[in-house]
Design a protein around this motif. Structure first.
Motif, PDB file in Angstrom:
ATOM      1  N   UNK A 176       0.846  -1.192   0.000  1.00 51.01           N
ATOM      2  CA  UNK A 176       0.000   0.000   0.000  1.00 51.01           C
ATOM      3  C   UNK A 176       0.882   1.242   0.000  1.00 51.01           C
ATOM      4  N   UNK A 177       0.760   2.080  -1.033  1.00 47.80           N
ATOM      5  CA  UNK A 177       1.585   3.291  -1.123  1.00 47.80           C
ATOM      6  C   UNK A 177       0.957   4.452  -0.359  1.00 47.80           C
ATOM      7  N   UNK A 178       1.810   5.293   0.230  1.00 51.26           N
ATOM      8  CA  UNK A 178       1.339   6.433   1.012  1.00 51.26           C
ATOM      9  C   UNK A 178       2.228   7.654   0.761  1.00 51.26           C
ATOM     10  N   UNK A 179       1.632   8.814   0.921  1.00 49.94           N
ATOM     11  CA  UNK A 179       2.427  10.036   1.074  1.00 49.94           C
ATOM     12  C   UNK A 179       2.307  10.434   2.538  1.00 49.94           C
ATOM     13  N   UNK A 180       3.401  10.334   3.279  1.00 51.39           N
ATOM     14  CA  UNK A 180       3.303  10.591   4.707  1.00 51.39           C
ATOM     15  C   UNK A 180       3.288  12.091   4.994  1.00 51.39           C
ATOM     16  N   UNK A 181       2.683  12.434   6.134  1.00 51.15           N
ATOM     17  CA  UNK A 181       2.447  13.829   6.504  1.00 51.15           C
ATOM     18  C   UNK A 181       2.882  14.020   7.958  1.00 51.15           C
ATOM     19  N   UNK A 182       3.736  15.011   8.184  1.00 50.01           N
ATOM     20  CA  UNK A 182       4.092  15.364   9.562  1.00 50.01           C
ATOM     21  C   UNK A 182       2.934  16.114  10.209  1.00 50.01           C
ATOM     22  N   UNK A 183       2.751  16.012  11.532  1.00 47.50           N
ATOM     23  CA  UNK A 183       1.658  16.726  12.193  1.00 47.50           C
ATOM     24  C   UNK A 183       1.639  18.222  11.904  1.00 47.50           C
ATOM     25  N   UNK A 184       2.811  18.867  11.881  1.00 50.93           N
ATOM     26  CA  UNK A 184       2.840  20.311  11.608  1.00 50.93           C
ATOM     27  C   UNK A 184       2.372  20.615  10.183  1.00 50.93           C
ATOM     28  N   UNK A 185       2.715  19.736   9.240  1.00 52.26           N
ATOM     29  CA  UNK A 185       2.258  19.920   7.865  1.00 52.26           C
ATOM     30  C   UNK A 185       0.743  19.727   7.782  1.00 52.26           C
ATOM     31  N   UNK A 186       0.236  18.763   8.529  1.00 48.93           N
ATOM     32  CA  UNK A 186      -1.206  18.529   8.559  1.00 48.93           C
ATOM     33  C   UNK A 186      -1.935  19.758   9.093  1.00 48.93           C
ATOM     34  N   UNK A 187      -1.367  20.397  10.116  1.00 51.08           N
ATOM     35  CA  UNK A 187      -1.985  21.607  10.663  1.00 51.08           C
ATOM     36  C   UNK A 187      -2.033  22.726   9.633  1.00 51.08           C
ATOM     37  N   UNK A 188      -0.977  22.854   8.830  1.00 48.69           N
ATOM     38  CA  UNK A 188      -0.969  23.871   7.788  1.00 48.69           C
ATOM     39  C   UNK A 188      -2.037  23.566   6.740  1.00 48.69           C
ATOM     40  N   UNK A 189      -2.200  22.296   6.395  1.00 47.03           N
ATOM     41  CA  UNK A 189      -3.274  21.925   5.476  1.00 47.03           C
ATOM     42  C   UNK A 189      -4.631  22.325   6.055  1.00 47.03           C
ATOM     43  N   UNK A 190      -4.781  22.122   7.357  1.00 47.87           N
ATOM     44  CA  UNK A 190      -6.016  22.523   8.008  1.00 47.87           C
ATOM     45  C   UNK A 190      -6.275  24.012   7.879  1.00 47.87           C
TER      46      UNK A 190
END
Length: 254
Positions: A205-219
């Motif tokens: 299963x392929x993924x693009x991993x996301x750091x929590x700080x990056x996830x917050x910026x996406x939010x």
């Protein structure tokens, strides 16, 4: 391999493991309990609802649930357990598909946002969640923390689980911020007795991993603010050593 190819009939057939793994009461119970609390009596939308692992018991708690799911094979499996009246599902991807209605909660569990293979798609997923929510609505994301600290110098893989009959390994591409999860399933007793290795089944299963700080910026790009982050559904503190997190994002109340 596309997501449609990955989540095919064989994957749907083997996905449900009642009472064990993701379906174990100590895993599923706190998830459903927390989501019911966050829904606060309003309707919920599940991105990538799959076979209904979470959506069906959440609906059983009295929360009206609608789903979006890319895999028709996974939805067919869900339909063996709940009909369209009990749990409506729209076929489509979680970054762009729109369903009728306004919801108080959108949720995305078990690392599934990382199935989106680009940062742009992941940002669009947040925007799509916002599109479905009313003022003050919440978007909940459950996601693993990349284990790059465990990578030895010059190596690109980590074994994150090793038990009888199963080995899980992630192979990282740190330049492209991607990981491919390798799932090895085998009959441990048979392999030990005969030395045979041809009975091993490998799932990728392929993924693009996301750091929590990056996830917050996406939010923030989607109009959300981070309301809370815990290490699990039971509310354990999130620390530098946490292997996953449950993050709750909220739109402004007006």
């Amino acid at each position: 391999m596309t997501q449609q190819q990955l989540w095919d009939v064989d994957a749907a057939r083997s996905y449900d493991t009642p009472g064990t793994g993701m379906f174990a009461p100590d895993v599923l119970g706190p998830t459903v309990e927390r989501l019911a609390e966050l829904a606060a009596g309003k309707a919920a939308l599940e991105f990538a609802i799959g076979t209904g692992r979470v959506g069906i018991p959440l609906a059983g708690r009295g929360v009206p649930v609608t789903g979006i799911e890319l895999s028709e094979a996974m939805v067919a499996r869900l339909r063996e357990k709940a009909d369209e009246t009990a749990l409506p599902v729209v076929i489509g991807d979680m970054a762009t598909t729109v369903v009728p209605g306004t919801f108080g909660l959108v949720y995305l569990v078990f690392n599934t946002i990382s199935n989106l293979q680009t940062q742009d798609e992941q940002v669009e997923c947040f925007r799509n969640a916002a599109r479905h929510l009313g003022p003050g609505g919440r978007f909940v994301v459950e996601l693993w923390v990349p284990e790059l600290r465990r990578l030895p110098p010059g190596q690109s893989a980590t074994v994150w689980r090793s038990e009888s009959g199963y080995v899980g390994m992630d192979v990282y591409d740190v330049l492209e911020q991607r990981a491919v999860s390798h799932h090895f399933h085998f009959d441990a007793e048979e392999a030990h007795r005969t030395g045979r290795t041809d009975a091993v089944r490998l799932g990728l299963s392929p993924h693009r991993y996301i750091w929590p700080s990056e996830l917050d910026l996406m939010g923030r790009l989607g109009g959300f603010e981070l309301e809370s982050r815990h290490a699990d559904w039971s509310g354990a503190p999130f620390t530098a050593d946490s292997r996953s997190h449950v993050s709750v994002y909220r739109l402004p109340p007006s």
